[in-house]
Design an enzyme around this catalytic site. Structure first.
Site, mmCIF file in Angstrom:
data_model
loop_
_atom_site.group_PDB
_atom_site.id
_atom_site.type_symbol
_atom_site.label_atom_id
_atom_site.label_comp_id
_atom_site.label_asym_id
_atom_site.label_seq_id
_atom_site.Cartn_x
_atom_site.Cartn_y
_atom_site.Cartn_z
ATOM 1 N N LYS A 71 8.812 0.493 6.159
ATOM 2 C CA LYS A 71 7.980 -0.651 5.782
ATOM 3 C C LYS A 71 6.512 -0.269 5.931
ATOM 4 O O LYS A 71 6.107 0.253 6.967
ATOM 5 C CB LYS A 71 8.328 -1.834 6.686
ATOM 6 C CG LYS A 71 7.744 -3.161 6.273
ATOM 7 C CD LYS A 71 8.268 -4.260 7.202
ATOM 8 C CE LYS A 71 7.674 -5.606 6.848
ATOM 9 N NZ LYS A 71 8.146 -6.675 7.766
ATOM 10 N N HIS A 97 3.922 -2.463 5.628
ATOM 11 C CA HIS A 97 3.081 -3.590 6.020
ATOM 12 C C HIS A 97 3.695 -4.277 7.241
ATOM 13 O O HIS A 97 4.791 -3.926 7.670
ATOM 14 C CB HIS A 97 2.958 -4.588 4.865
ATOM 15 C CG HIS A 97 4.276 -5.154 4.426
ATOM 16 N ND1 HIS A 97 5.142 -4.454 3.618
ATOM 17 C CD2 HIS A 97 4.881 -6.335 4.706
ATOM 18 C CE1 HIS A 97 6.225 -5.190 3.398
ATOM 19 N NE2 HIS A 97 6.096 -6.329 4.047
#
Length: 214
Positions: free
Chosen positions: A101, A103
């Site tokens: 991921k 963010h």
């Protein structure tokens, strides 16, 4: 000692262990298939977590964190941690994302920090062992100490044409023990006890060609 026969019986009832004609990831044609993805109810998850928790206690592994490789390892780790808690044993859980991921919390690991902790990998079966190798690499990259792997079923399939099983070959790759709740031998015992003669014959024939059964 946990009775593997009871576990095998439960897995048949849940549709996890099926008999017929199946093509495995390895390309082998197998007369049986074991798929923990069939576990989808609360009671079944509770049973599954219990057998893993009992095996962990029997082996005296004492993990700090259970690591469940995505995707099937995630519910296994969760259910096992809950069962261990009911036994008075507190463990954390962590699992990986298929893609990191970029963010929010970022990274490719969700759950507990693994820094300087004893990590037990829990999963369903061993095929080529690649996901377990990746799990160990990920744990070490996050400063954890992988102590072992615990799977539901050791199919006892031969690694190549050698005299060791896939599980034994994986232990060498990982330089760490790999344990199971049950083995192919327990399936054969279940079929014999249940008078499933046709299935027993086909699984025995498969085992003679492709497996190492004590």
């Amino acid at each position: 000692m946990l009775a593997p026969a009871a576990f095998i019986s439960d897995m048949v009832q849940e549709g996890v262990l099926q008999f017929g004609e199946f093509t495995l990831k390895s390309g082998l044609e197998s007369p049986y298939f074991f798929n923990l993805g069939k576990i989808s109810s609360g009671p079944a998850l509770n049973k599954l977590g219990y057998v893993y928790a009992k095996r962990i206690a029997e082996l005296n592994l004492k993990p700090d964190v259970l690591f469940g490789p995505a995707y099937k390892g995630i519910p296994i780790a969760t259910a096992t941690a809950m069962s261990l808690s009911s036994m008075g044993i507190d463990v954390e859980i962590a699992f990986d994302r298929k893609e990191a991921k970029s963010h929010g919390e970022r990274g490719n690991v969700v759950g507990a920090s693994m820094d300087a902790k004893r990590i037990l990998v829990v999963d369903d079966v061993v095929t080529d062992g690649a996901s377990k190798v990746e799990a160990f690499e990920m744990i070490r990259a996050n400063a954890g100490n992988p102590i072992a792997v615990l799977i539901a079923l050791d199919r006892k399939e031969r690694a190549g044409t050698g005299e060791e099983t896939m599980l034994e070959a994986l232990e060498k790759k990982l330089e760490s023990p790999v344990y199971s709740v049950a083995t192919l031998g327990d399936i054969l015992s279940y079929l014999d006890f249940s008078d499933m003669d046709r299935e027993l014959d086909t699984v025995n024939s498969y085992a003679d060609k492709h497996c190492i059964v004590e």
